[in-house]
Design a protein around this motif. Structure first.
Motif, mmCIF file in Angstrom:
data_model
loop_
_atom_site.group_PDB
_atom_site.id
_atom_site.type_symbol
_atom_site.label_atom_id
_atom_site.label_comp_id
_atom_site.label_asym_id
_atom_site.label_seq_id
_atom_site.Cartn_x
_atom_site.Cartn_y
_atom_site.Cartn_z
ATOM 1 N N ALA A 1 0.848 -1.190 0.000
ATOM 2 C CA ALA A 1 0.000 0.000 0.000
ATOM 3 C C ALA A 1 0.882 1.237 0.000
ATOM 4 O O ALA A 1 1.923 1.273 0.668
ATOM 5 N N LEU A 2 0.457 2.253 -0.750
ATOM 6 C CA LEU A 2 1.186 3.515 -0.847
ATOM 7 C C LEU A 2 0.186 4.656 -0.806
ATOM 8 O O LEU A 2 -0.826 4.635 -1.529
ATOM 9 N N SER A 3 0.437 5.632 0.059
ATOM 10 C CA SER A 3 -0.458 6.779 0.197
ATOM 11 C C SER A 3 0.372 8.057 0.223
ATOM 12 O O SER A 3 1.322 8.174 0.998
ATOM 13 N N TRP A 4 0.003 9.002 -0.633
ATOM 14 C CA TRP A 4 0.685 10.297 -0.689
ATOM 15 C C TRP A 4 -0.307 11.353 -0.243
ATOM 16 O O TRP A 4 -1.278 11.660 -0.939
ATOM 17 N N ARG A 5 -0.095 11.912 0.949
ATOM 18 C CA ARG A 5 -1.025 12.861 1.560
ATOM 19 C C ARG A 5 -0.405 14.266 1.524
ATOM 20 O O ARG A 5 0.638 14.495 2.125
ATOM 21 N N PHE A 6 -1.100 15.184 0.842
ATOM 22 C CA PHE A 6 -0.613 16.548 0.719
ATOM 23 C C PHE A 6 -1.207 17.425 1.820
ATOM 24 O O PHE A 6 -2.331 17.188 2.294
ATOM 25 N N ASN A 7 -0.459 18.439 2.221
ATOM 26 C CA ASN A 7 -0.953 19.346 3.260
ATOM 27 C C ASN A 7 -2.220 20.072 2.832
ATOM 28 O O ASN A 7 -2.998 20.538 3.666
ATOM 29 N N SER A 8 -2.470 20.179 1.530
ATOM 30 C CA SER A 8 -3.681 20.816 1.013
ATOM 31 C C SER A 8 -4.921 19.963 1.238
ATOM 32 O O SER A 8 -6.043 20.440 1.071
ATOM 33 N N GLY A 9 -4.722 18.689 1.616
ATOM 34 C CA GLY A 9 -5.838 17.779 1.827
ATOM 35 C C GLY A 9 -6.035 16.787 0.707
ATOM 36 O O GLY A 9 -6.773 15.801 0.852
ATOM 37 N N GLN A 10 -5.407 17.032 -0.448
ATOM 38 C CA GLN A 10 -5.491 16.070 -1.542
ATOM 39 C C GLN A 10 -4.718 14.798 -1.170
ATOM 40 O O GLN A 10 -3.774 14.829 -0.393
ATOM 41 N N GLN A 11 -5.148 13.695 -1.769
ATOM 42 C CA GLN A 11 -4.546 12.412 -1.396
ATOM 43 C C GLN A 11 -4.613 11.448 -2.573
ATOM 44 O O GLN A 11 -5.621 11.376 -3.285
ATOM 45 N N ASP B 1 -6.884 5.416 -5.845
ATOM 46 C CA ASP B 1 -7.841 6.470 -5.495
ATOM 47 C C ASP B 1 -7.196 7.834 -5.632
ATOM 48 O O ASP B 1 -5.984 7.994 -5.420
ATOM 49 N N TYR B 2 -8.041 8.808 -5.943
ATOM 50 C CA TYR B 2 -7.641 10.214 -5.839
ATOM 51 C C TYR B 2 -8.734 10.949 -5.077
ATOM 52 O O TYR B 2 -9.929 10.812 -5.401
ATOM 53 N N GLU B 3 -8.348 11.725 -4.055
ATOM 54 C CA GLU B 3 -9.316 12.425 -3.216
ATOM 55 C C GLU B 3 -9.045 13.924 -3.209
ATOM 56 O O GLU B 3 -7.887 14.362 -3.150
ATOM 57 N N LEU B 4 -10.147 14.685 -3.220
ATOM 58 C CA LEU B 4 -10.085 16.147 -3.181
ATOM 59 C C LEU B 4 -10.997 16.631 -2.064
ATOM 60 O O LEU B 4 -12.201 16.340 -2.075
ATOM 61 N N PRO B 5 -10.474 17.335 -1.070
ATOM 62 C CA PRO B 5 -11.325 17.762 0.051
ATOM 63 C C PRO B 5 -12.244 18.913 -0.348
ATOM 64 O O PRO B 5 -11.866 19.804 -1.104
ATOM 65 N N SER C 1 -14.250 20.066 2.432
ATOM 66 C CA SER C 1 -14.308 20.670 3.767
ATOM 67 C C SER C 1 -13.308 19.932 4.641
ATOM 68 O O SER C 1 -12.569 19.061 4.166
ATOM 69 N N ASP C 2 -13.287 20.273 5.923
ATOM 70 C CA ASP C 2 -12.351 19.620 6.834
ATOM 71 C C ASP C 2 -12.604 18.119 6.942
ATOM 72 O O ASP C 2 -11.665 17.344 7.172
ATOM 73 N N ARG C 3 -13.847 17.703 6.795
ATOM 74 C CA ARG C 3 -14.197 16.298 7.017
ATOM 75 C C ARG C 3 -14.742 15.579 5.783
ATOM 76 O O ARG C 3 -14.823 14.357 5.774
ATOM 77 N N ILE C 4 -15.149 16.293 4.770
ATOM 78 C CA ILE C 4 -15.787 15.675 3.604
ATOM 79 C C ILE C 4 -14.862 15.783 2.401
ATOM 80 O O ILE C 4 -14.314 16.851 2.107
ATOM 81 N N VAL C 5 -14.691 14.654 1.713
ATOM 82 C CA VAL C 5 -13.869 14.618 0.505
ATOM 83 C C VAL C 5 -14.648 13.958 -0.617
ATOM 84 O O VAL C 5 -15.542 13.135 -0.376
ATOM 85 N N LEU C 6 -14.328 14.325 -1.832
ATOM 86 C CA LEU C 6 -14.839 13.662 -3.027
ATOM 87 C C LEU C 6 -13.689 12.939 -3.687
ATOM 88 O O LEU C 6 -12.533 13.382 -3.615
ATOM 89 N N GLY C 7 -13.987 11.818 -4.337
ATOM 90 C CA GLY C 7 -12.907 11.060 -4.933
ATOM 91 C C GLY C 7 -13.342 10.192 -6.086
ATOM 92 O O GLY C 7 -14.537 10.017 -6.352
ATOM 93 N N MET C 8 -12.368 9.663 -6.764
ATOM 94 C CA MET C 8 -12.598 8.687 -7.833
ATOM 95 C C MET C 8 -11.671 7.501 -7.601
ATOM 96 O O MET C 8 -10.567 7.657 -7.082
ATOM 97 N N GLU C 9 -12.166 6.338 -7.985
ATOM 98 C CA GLU C 9 -11.413 5.101 -7.728
ATOM 99 C C GLU C 9 -11.478 4.200 -8.943
ATOM 100 O O GLU C 9 -12.509 4.112 -9.626
ATOM 101 N N SER C 10 -10.391 3.494 -9.187
ATOM 102 C CA SER C 10 -10.358 2.453 -10.215
ATOM 103 C C SER C 10 -9.828 1.168 -9.595
ATOM 104 O O SER C 10 -8.881 1.195 -8.796
ATOM 105 N N ASN C 11 -10.447 0.053 -9.917
ATOM 106 C CA ASN C 11 -10.057 -1.268 -9.412
ATOM 107 C C ASN C 11 -9.726 -2.190 -10.576
ATOM 108 O O ASN C 11 -10.353 -2.103 -11.643
#
Length: 475
Positions: free
Chosen positions: A384-394, A428-432, A434-444
């Motif tokens: 598993a690999l996760s890249w978490r940016f300070n902007s909230g993107q992941q 996955d790619y996630e875009l915040p 708000s502080d707690r809610i994110v939207l994202g897209m995923e491919s499997n």
């Protein structure tokens, strides 16, 4: 009697004597043994957890559901040693989810009495043996004894710890995760010992998507499928920080993901309902059995140790499960404007399963098919690999890969021997928002190559894409 029957009786005797002697010491001292968490052990209550869940479940199946296999007579009980163990052909969900969960009830009951994980595993082993030999008319099941003990240890310790956390938020919620507390809290007069406030991260997401599949048995025409739409829910929890963890306590750190979806099927399937209804139920988990946190730099948090992986996927297009102890490394690299987190697990599969894939798609129809899955052993790698940016993107990437050998060869029941190599990858790619809610897209992407002894080899692939919204709590 055969050796295994003698060992079963010896196990029962040792556990009973241990519990009796432990309780006798407590009575003689006028107090109960203190645990490391500050609670009090109750050996008799802990040992009773090996029988109470079986009495409840067995009574329901015998008197309410009236299942034929639950109509156990006194003669069956007296001659329990006459029945040899076998590999069973039960429903996939029963074998690899319900049995680990039933075993977790024995385990959690013992933990509720403040027995330690080793003692609780002994209670689970006894409870599983009692169920197999005294609560069913079927032959005792070899696969059940693995998943209702080792699998129950993984499920039970996670649910026990989550139950303590949930009970702090709302007491009835603690009983949902740990229903044996309805009995043990009354029997002991106190709630289980244990710390709370250990949830490192918690998230819930809902998603919609579509998928396509391709199956090609050797020398047989390929089958192409489209799954036009599905909707699902998923929850993920990290118990304590995975990175820089140091502990001798099993499952003092774990990651658990549970999810499921429903949608339109492709028109193909093992049963008529599967031709119309698409489904996906999945469980991915890993827990640290023993961990060390070496100091390798100011900007590097590392966990090394032994781990246990319990994976389960039951999907319209495929299924697989594994129970694999092994070794793991987890690292977090702190960068100027982001964090890079990665994990690697290498394990030996004690017992697993895979689908007999093209049989489920009606491409090959062996005579006398009873179950569309095979029992396996082998190896497992999880990365598993996760890249978490300070902007909230992941950005997240994970890979579960397995090399499984189908060892149960009973062709009249639709099983075969051979090797199966499968991989399940997710990005996955996630875009915040708000502080707690994110939207994202995923491919499997799921890929499988099977090399069988008697039936045609097969290649299968399933790709899917989805959009999701997530509520993210904690880190």
């Amino acid at each position: 009697m055969k050796l295994k029957k003698c060992l079963l009786l010896l196990l029962c005797a040792v556990l009973c004597l241990s519990a009796a002697s432990g309780q006798a010491v407590q009575d003689a001292q006028g107090k109960e043994e203190e645990t490391a968490e500050g609670g009090k052990k109750s050996y008799l209550v802990g040992l009773s957890a090996a029988i109470v869940p079986s009495l409840v479940i067995g009574s329901w199946n015998r008197f309410v559901a009236r299942q034929s296999w639950a109509q156990v007579s006194w003669n069956d009980m007296k001659h329990f040693y006459d029945r040899d163990m076998e590999w069973d052909d039960d429903w996939y969900w029963t074998n690899f989810v319900l049995h680990p969960y039933q075993g977790s009830l024995y385990y959690m009951g013992a933990r509720n009495a403040n027995l330690n994980p080793v003692e609780s595993f002994g209670v689970t082993l006894l409870g599983s043996a009692i169920w197999e030999w005294f609560f069913e008319t079927n032959a005792p099941s070899k696969n059940d004894m693995v998943y209702t003990t080792v699998g129950a240890f993984a499920v039970g310790e996670m649910f026990y710890r989550i139950g303590l956390e949930a009970g702090e938020l709302w007491k009835p919620l603690g009983y949902v995760f740990n229903p044996l507390r309805l009995y043990t809290d009354f029997a002991t007069g106190h709630k289980p010992a244990g710390s709370t406030g250990n949830i490192y991260s918690l998230s819930f997401r809902t998603y919609v998507g579509a998928a396509w599949g391709y199956t090609k048995p050797k020398h047989i025409k390929a089958l192409r499928e489209t799954f036009p739409g599905f909707m699902g829910l998923e929850a993920s929890v990290a118990y304590k920080d995975p990175y820089g963890h140091d502990s001798n306590k099993p499952y003092s750190q774990f990651d658990l993901t549970l999810g499921g979806s429903l949608g339109f099927s492709s028109g193909e399937g093992y049963k008529p309902l599967e031709e119309k209804l698409g489904y996906n139920i999945h469980i991915f988990s890993n827990g640290m059995l023993w961990a060390r946190a070496p100091e390798w730099g100011d900007n590097l948090d590392t966990t090394l140790g032994f781990s246990m992986n319990y994976d389960f996927v039951w999907q319209s297009f495929y299924d697989f499960s594994s129970l694999a102890p092994g070794v793991a490394i987890k690292q977090r690299v702190k960068l100027a404007s982001s964090k890079l987190e990665w994990q690697a697990h290498l394990g030996a599969i004690l017992l697993g399963t895979t689908d007999f894939y093209y049989i489920r798609r009606h491409l090959v129809e062996p005579e006398g098919l009873v179950r569309p899955y095979s029992y396996t052993v082998g190896g497992e790698f999880v990365g598993a690999l996760s890249w978490r940016f300070n902007s909230g993107q992941q950005v997240d990437f994970s890979l579960h890969s397995y090399a499984m050998y189908d060892f149960y060869n009973q062709r009249k029941k639709g099983a075969d021997t051979g090797w199966e190599f499968l991989a399940y990858a997710m990005m996955d790619y996630e875009l915040p928002v708000s502080d707690r809610i994110v939207l994202g897209m995923e491919s499997n992407l799921y890929v499988k190559e099977s090399l069988y002894k008697h039936y045609p080899d097969v290649f299968a692939i399933l790709g899917s894409g989805s959009l999701y919204a997530k509520i993210r709590l904690g880190n």
